[in-house]
Scaffold this motif. Structure first.
Motif, PDB file in Angstrom:
ATOM      1  N   SER A  24      23.985  16.761  25.034  1.00 20.37           N
ATOM      2  CA  SER A  24      25.313  16.747  26.598  1.00 20.37           C
ATOM      3  C   SER A  24      24.821  17.457  27.246  1.00 20.37           C
ATOM      4  N   GLY A  27      29.652  17.579  27.109  1.00 22.08           N
ATOM      5  CA  GLY A  27      30.132  16.475  25.737  1.00 22.08           C
ATOM      6  C   GLY A  27      29.875  16.495  24.572  1.00 22.08           C
ATOM      7  N   PRO A  28      29.573  16.548  23.027  1.00 20.99           N
ATOM      8  CA  PRO A  28      29.483  17.139  22.208  1.00 20.99           C
ATOM      9  C   PRO A  28      28.306  15.709  22.108  1.00 20.99           C
TER      10      PRO A  28
END
Length: 215
Positions: A24, A27-28
């Motif tokens: 992503s 995000g993670p």
């Protein structure tokens, strides 16, 4: 890096197999995939989608495995058209409108029956699926309308596994989760699951996507 792999028959050639990964941008979340052709005397029939797309200012992860059984025309069609056409219908609405999203997924899945055929031929205990696109004359045995579930990704959610029946025929859900959880790199996790399925003498095409929500 987003990955979108296609397998197709080439005259005199061998079906491709491989692996890849991506993550992503917002995000993670990370993903990895691994695909291996089975021992059957036909080209690779598994197709997959693994990528992130930007829609309405948000990032959406698209992950799927399409497993053909009498050729690759149906999974190839689904790989190319399923997500793109669903998202065309979703875009006028909010991604948060789950009821509309649910209806669009079901409606489009049913409409695919008018575009593709010739996929599923074995039923009555010989084919381990509960849903299938394909021959209309088998709809008394196999339904094409999908099970759609809304599942929240919580703080403790760590891994999602998608795989073709080349893996699930020889491995339980919990066994797969136990393996994937031990490996932080999702590409390595997917490869390990495929290798374990081969070790257990799976003869079918094996495709696996691992999505990790935690580092």
């Amino acid at each position: 890096m987003d990955n979108f792999c296609c397998f197709s028959s080439q005259a005199g050639g061998r079906s491709s197999c491989g692996s890849g990964k991506g993550r992503s941008q917002l995000g993670p979340v990370k993903y990895g995939f691994s695909l291996v052709k089975g021992r059957a005397n036909h080209p690779m029939e598994d197709y997959h989608v693994a990528k992130f797309v930007q829609i309405q200012g948000r990032e959406l992860g698209l992950f799927a495995i399409f497993d053909g059984h009498l050729g690759d025309s149906v999974p190839a069609y689904l790989q190319k058209h399923l997500f793109s056409n669903i998202l065309k219908e979703v875009c006028p609405y909010s991604l948060h409108c789950w009821l509309v999203y649910h209806m669009i997924i079901v409606d489009y899945s049913l409409s695919v029956l008018h575009e593709v055929h010739g996929d599923v031929a074995r039923v009555n205990g010989q084919l381990a699926v509960s849903r299938a696109f394909g021959d209309k004359n088998l709809k008394s045995h196999l339904r094409s309308d999908p099970d759609v579930t809304n599942a929240s990704i919580e703080a403790e959610t760590d891994v999602l596994i998608l795989a073709s029946d080349g893996l699930w025929k020889v491995m339980s859900n919990q066994e797969a989760v136990d393996i994937a959880r031990k490996i932080k790199d999702p590409q390595k996790g997917a490869k390990q699951l495929v290798m374990e399925a081969l070790h257990r003498e799976s003869k079918d095409d094996i495709s696996c996507i691992v999505v990790r929500f935690m580092g």
